[in-house]
Design an enzyme around this catalytic site. Structure first.
Site, PDB file in Angstrom:
ATOM      1  N   ASN A  36       2.353  31.245  19.500  1.00 33.74           N
ATOM      2  CA  ASN A  36       2.105  29.816  19.787  1.00 33.74           C
ATOM      3  C   ASN A  36       2.518  29.357  21.188  1.00 33.74           C
ATOM      4  O   ASN A  36       1.689  28.807  21.916  1.00 33.74           O
ATOM      5  CB  ASN A  36       2.738  28.940  18.699  1.00 33.74           C
ATOM      6  N   GLY A  85      -2.349  15.271   3.422  1.00 31.57           N
ATOM      7  CA  GLY A  85      -2.662  15.360   4.848  1.00 31.57           C
ATOM      8  C   GLY A  85      -3.975  16.080   5.075  1.00 31.57           C
ATOM      9  O   GLY A  85      -4.464  16.799   4.196  1.00 31.57           O
ATOM     10  N   ASN A 122      -5.634  33.386  20.915  1.00 32.45           N
ATOM     11  CA  ASN A 122      -4.597  34.297  20.408  1.00 32.45           C
ATOM     12  C   ASN A 122      -4.831  35.738  20.853  1.00 32.45           C
ATOM     13  O   ASN A 122      -3.898  36.449  21.223  1.00 32.45           O
ATOM     14  CB  ASN A 122      -4.545  34.253  18.880  1.00 32.45           C
ATOM     15  N   ASN A 165       4.727  33.123  14.911  1.00 39.06           N
ATOM     16  CA  ASN A 165       4.571  31.880  15.672  1.00 39.06           C
ATOM     17  C   ASN A 165       5.318  31.922  17.009  1.00 39.06           C
ATOM     18  O   ASN A 165       4.855  31.349  17.998  1.00 39.06           O
ATOM     19  CB  ASN A 165       5.029  30.672  14.842  1.00 39.06           C
ATOM     20  N   LYS A 213       6.946  34.946   9.416  1.00 41.96           N
ATOM     21  CA  LYS A 213       5.974  33.974   9.944  1.00 41.96           C
ATOM     22  C   LYS A 213       6.519  33.370  11.247  1.00 41.96           C
ATOM     23  O   LYS A 213       5.779  33.111  12.195  1.00 41.96           O
ATOM     24  CB  LYS A 213       5.733  32.896   8.870  1.00 41.96           C
ATOM     25  N   ASN A 215       4.494  25.760   9.973  1.00 39.01           N
ATOM     26  CA  ASN A 215       5.023  26.693  10.961  1.00 39.01           C
ATOM     27  C   ASN A 215       6.493  26.373  11.179  1.00 39.01           C
ATOM     28  O   ASN A 215       6.922  25.237  10.982  1.00 39.01           O
ATOM     29  CB  ASN A 215       4.312  26.495  12.302  1.00 39.01           C
ATOM     30  N   GLY A 237      -4.766  18.081   8.049  1.00 38.52           N
ATOM     31  CA  GLY A 237      -4.695  18.964   9.214  1.00 38.52           C
ATOM     32  C   GLY A 237      -5.637  20.146   9.004  1.00 38.52           C
ATOM     33  O   GLY A 237      -6.281  20.266   7.945  1.00 38.52           O
ATOM     34  N   ALA A 238      -5.684  21.046  10.008  1.00 32.98           N
ATOM     35  CA  ALA A 238      -6.625  22.171   9.936  1.00 32.98           C
ATOM     36  C   ALA A 238      -6.351  23.046   8.710  1.00 32.98           C
ATOM     37  O   ALA A 238      -7.279  23.382   7.961  1.00 32.98           O
ATOM     38  CB  ALA A 238      -6.528  22.992  11.222  1.00 32.98           C
TER      39      ALA A 238
HETATM   40  O1  KPL Z   1      -0.073  29.870  12.740  1.00 34.99           O
HETATM   41  C1  KPL Z   1      -0.748  29.930  13.750  1.00 34.99           C
HETATM   42  C2  KPL Z   1      -0.988  28.669  14.466  1.00 34.99           C
HETATM   43  O2  KPL Z   1      -1.935  28.556  15.227  1.00 34.99           O
HETATM   44  O3  KPL Z   1      -0.179  27.759  14.254  1.00 34.99           O
HETATM   45  C3  KPL Z   1      -1.263  31.236  14.251  1.00 34.99           C
HETATM   46  C4  KPL Z   1      -0.718  32.347  13.407  1.00 34.99           C
HETATM   47  C5  KPL Z   1      -0.829  31.476  15.657  1.00 34.99           C
HETATM   48  C6  KPL Z   1      -2.764  31.330  14.129  1.00 34.99           C
HETATM   49  O4  KPL Z   1      -3.422  30.660  15.114  1.00 34.99           O
END
Ligand code: KPL
Length: 298
Positions: A189, A8, A199, A185, A181, A97, A10-11
């Protein structure tokens, strides 16, 4: 130089590719070959990632090490896509996440497949499908999810993560880091998605009560699941991540802005569902879950 595959683009996948490519051979597995070149942007500097790109159909060799940094709701599919391409003693590193049932993944793996979890709050934003803007280091943690992974944890850490992932922690208790974690989130988030802010903005006093209540509730549900979290430690971690990633727009804030599906089901949805399983309620998480679901439908 060792060989690693990343499934993948993704970022987080692109941020990992940039770091790992400094020393290793990195191959990105994408859905199609629309993009052959990927850009990494940090401040005013832009560099082309020194990586190869392929698709699952074009893979010509078995994979020994694969990182799977996909959205929580894509994990099942990703695992069933990748398993036919793994060598008998492959290492798989999940990074996502929210919570996902590790047992259901484990049942799809061969006896010598080692499963790891890499948790990171490194910030990245994708202005286009083939570029990522680096937005902050964040915190990273690495742990083993099965017995075979426990035996290989130190070697895996030394080979891939020891050099370019500072700060990183290797942890014994995988459940603990997954819940930690999750706390990060949960606190960051959904609120950044609802208020469409960065953030760091959540450090303002007007959000303090919301953050505290959410974390307090999450610690209670974690305890029912046999995981002892200390509210004060989770608060410290969350505010630390808000500071380290202050200029970052969270993945959920980006998903909601761009009308994409978010990971809220695996984040607040997970806590609300766990609460019900214990005949309890988690109204703070439940409310945010519903609010984000509504936004997803707009
Ligand atoms: O995991 C993150 C996300 O953006 O999904 C955080 C910890 C909030 C960092 O931006």
């Amino acid at each position: 130089m060792s060989q690693v595959y990343i499934l993948g683009c993704g970022a987080v996948g692109l941020l990992l590719a940039e770091k790992l490519a400094k020393e290793h051979s990195v191959t990105l597995i994408t859905r199609n070959l629309s993009y052959q070149a990927f850009l990494f942007v940090q401040g005013k500097e832009q560099t082309h990632l020194d990586i190869k790109v392929t698709t699952l159909d074009q893979l010509s060799e078995k994979i020994h090490t694969c990182i799977i940094p996909v959205k929580a709701y894509q994990i099942e599919q990703a695992i069933s896509d990748i398993t036919p391409h793994l060598s008998d003693n492959a290492n798989l590193i999940l990074s996502h996440n929210g919570m996902h049932d590790l047992l259901s993944i484990q049942t799809q793996l061969a006896p010598k497949h080692a499963l790891f979890f890499f948790s990171t709050s490194m910030g990245g934003m994708k202005p286009t499908p083939n570029s990522v803007i680096f937005k902050g280091h964040g915190l990273s943690q690495l742990g083993a999810c099965n017995q075979i992974a426990k035996k290989r944890l130190n070697t895996l850490y030394q080979t891939w993560f020891a050099t370019h992932f500072d700060p990183i922690e290797v942890v014994d208790d995988i459940n603990l880091i997954r819940w930690q974690k999750l706390c990060v989130n949960i606190a960051i988030n959904p609120l950044t998605a609802l208020y469409q802010c960065q953030n760091g903005a959540l450090r303002a006093p007007k959000y303090a009560r919301k953050v505290l209540n959410l974390l307090n509730e999450t610690c209670e549900i974690a305890r029912l699941e046999g995981v002892e979290l200390q509210l004060s430690e989770e608060l410290t971690r969350v505010y630390h991540v808000m500071t380290l990633t202050a200029k970052n727009t969270s993945s959920m804030a980006q998903d909601i802005k761009l009308n994409r599906r978010s990971e809220i089901d695996a984040i607040c949805g997970f806590v609300a569902t766990m609460a019900k399983r214990h005949s309890r309620q988690a109204p703070q998480n439940e409310r945010l879950w519903q609010q984000i679901k509504q936004k997803e439908q707009v």
